[in-house]
Design a protein around this motif. Structure first.
Motif, short mmCIF file in Angstrom:
data_model
loop_
_atom_site.label_atom_id
_atom_site.label_comp_id
_atom_site.label_asym_id
_atom_site.label_seq_id
_atom_site.Cartn_x
_atom_site.Cartn_y
_atom_site.Cartn_z
N HIS A 1 0.84 -1.18 0.00
CA HIS A 1 0.00 0.00 0.00
C HIS A 1 0.89 1.25 0.00
O HIS A 1 2.10 1.16 0.15
N SER A 2 0.28 2.40 -0.15
CA SER A 2 1.01 3.67 -0.07
C SER A 2 0.15 4.69 0.65
O SER A 2 -1.02 4.46 0.94
N GLN B 1 9.23 -4.32 2.01
CA GLN B 1 9.69 -4.11 0.66
C GLN B 1 9.46 -2.64 0.30
O GLN B 1 8.35 -2.12 0.46
N LEU B 2 10.50 -1.97 -0.18
CA LEU B 2 10.40 -0.55 -0.51
C LEU B 2 11.44 -0.21 -1.58
O LEU B 2 12.61 -0.57 -1.44
N ARG B 3 11.02 0.48 -2.62
CA ARG B 3 11.91 0.92 -3.70
C ARG B 3 12.72 -0.24 -4.27
O ARG B 3 13.92 -0.13 -4.50
N GLY B 4 12.05 -1.37 -4.47
CA GLY B 4 12.68 -2.49 -5.12
C GLY B 4 13.64 -3.30 -4.27
O GLY B 4 14.36 -4.16 -4.78
N VAL C 1 9.25 6.58 5.05
CA VAL C 1 8.64 6.23 3.77
C VAL C 1 8.06 7.52 3.21
O VAL C 1 7.40 8.28 3.93
N HIS C 2 8.29 7.76 1.91
CA HIS C 2 7.81 8.99 1.29
C HIS C 2 6.39 8.84 0.77
O HIS C 2 5.93 7.72 0.49
N HIS D 1 4.78 0.13 -0.18
CA HIS D 1 5.53 -0.67 0.78
C HIS D 1 4.60 -1.66 1.46
O HIS D 1 3.38 -1.52 1.41
N ASP D 2 5.17 -2.66 2.09
CA ASP D 2 4.40 -3.59 2.90
C ASP D 2 5.03 -3.63 4.28
O ASP D 2 5.68 -2.67 4.70
N GLY D 3 4.87 -4.71 5.02
CA GLY D 3 5.49 -4.82 6.34
C GLY D 3 5.07 -6.11 7.00
O GLY D 3 3.91 -6.52 6.92
N GLU D 4 6.05 -6.77 7.67
CA GLU D 4 5.75 -8.01 8.36
C GLU D 4 6.80 -8.27 9.43
O GLU D 4 7.90 -7.70 9.36
N PRO D 5 6.49 -9.11 10.41
CA PRO D 5 7.49 -9.43 11.42
C PRO D 5 8.66 -10.18 10.81
O PRO D 5 8.48 -11.06 9.96
N ALA D 6 9.86 -9.84 11.23
CA ALA D 6 11.06 -10.59 10.88
C ALA D 6 11.48 -11.30 12.16
O ALA D 6 12.09 -10.70 13.05
#
Length: 285
Positions: A47-48, A65-68, A81-82, A87-92
């Motif tokens: 999403h953005s 994941q951001l900018r490839g 984040v601009h 981008h997405d997001g998840e626990p590492a």
């Protein structure tokens, strides 16, 4: 892909039993949205936003994941984040906790303009989406906590302007205006204003306007010349007035209201921190 508000990206039915999220909005900052969250299972879909994303990881590690590229943000990191960046997001690993804000483009332009003492400034660009800056991290966490407790109070406002200013100056290539001398009269006007209007709700823009300085410059010069932040000075004014009313026997709830405190508990905490005893004990003594 359309942009969304952060609240829409976190619908309650998408959160797992061990995921937690709390939102707040601050009207003084162009309806700035803030988030305090801890995720063990939740995963953001790509999403953005129309806004920036500025925040810190306080525990664990997030992958996104951001900018490839796949990024990892660990405890102690500051993240950006601009607007418009998908981008997405998840626990590492086991999960992560973070404190985030979603400032508008206009607000970030105001911060940059404040730093350079200009009427307008371009939108800041942060080249590195994840970085380590302990001083900026600490400043941001303090500001976020203050805003979460009181979204539209002077304490959170001055803390956020200072934290964003530090981040923009250090990591977006915006050089702050050099500190200048000769602001004693300007700060004097602000002090006189606070002395006279301590019972009112006061925002930073109003104080900076009285002084004739940008918000960022005003904050730096006020602390330099008085030894206190504007919020701390205002609280001192309120406690001094409360001290007189308490000694005169006025009811504590009425004293709190007359002196600009939220409630009697707020009065008691501020009074004890500066006088050494609670208002009731002060009166009895």
């Amino acid at each position: 892909m359309s942009t969304i508000e952060q609240s829409a990206a976190l619908e309650p039915d998408r959160l797992g039993a061990r995921d937690r999220a709390r939102f707040f909005r601050a009207a003084r900052h162009d309806r700035l949205e803030g988030l305090t969250a801890a995720f063990r299972a939740h995963r953001y879909a790509p999403h953005s936003h129309e806004t920036y994303v500025v925040g810190v990881i306080v525990a664990g590690c997030e992958a996104f994941q951001l900018r490839g590229a796949r990024r990892l943000a660990a405890a102690g990191d500051v993240c950006f984040v601009h607007p418009g960046d998908v981008h997405d997001g998840e626990p590492a690993g086991e999960g992560y906790a973070y404190r985030m804000t979603y400032p508008s483009i206009g607000l970030m332009q105001e911060i940059a303009a404040d730093l350079t003492d200009r009427d307008v400034a371009p939108a800041p660009f942060f080249a590195d989406p994840v970085l380590r800056d302990p001083a900026a991290y600490a400043a941001f966490v303090a500001a976020h906590r203050a805003l979460e407790a009181e979204p539209d109070g002077l304490l959170g406002e001055e803390a956020l302007v200072a934290a964003y200013g530090l981040l923009v100056a250090r990591h977006a290539g915006v050089a702050p205006m050099a500190t200048t001398r000769g602001t004693g009269a300007a700060i004097g006007r602000a002090r006189e204003f606070l002395d006279a209007h301590f019972a009112e709700e006061i925002d930073l823009a109003r104080l900076a306007g009285v002084a004739g300085l940008s918000r960022h410059h005003f904050l730096r010069r006020f602390k330099h010349e008085t030894g206190l932040t504007p919020h701390a000075y205002l609280t001192d004014c309120r406690v001094r007035a409360a001290r007189r009313l308490v000694a005169a026997g006025e009811p504590l709830a009425e004293v709190a209201a007359a002196c600009g405190f939220f409630d009697q508990s707020h009065l008691t905490n501020a009074f004890k921190a500066r006088v050494g005893v609670a208002p009731g004990a002060f009166r009895r003594g």
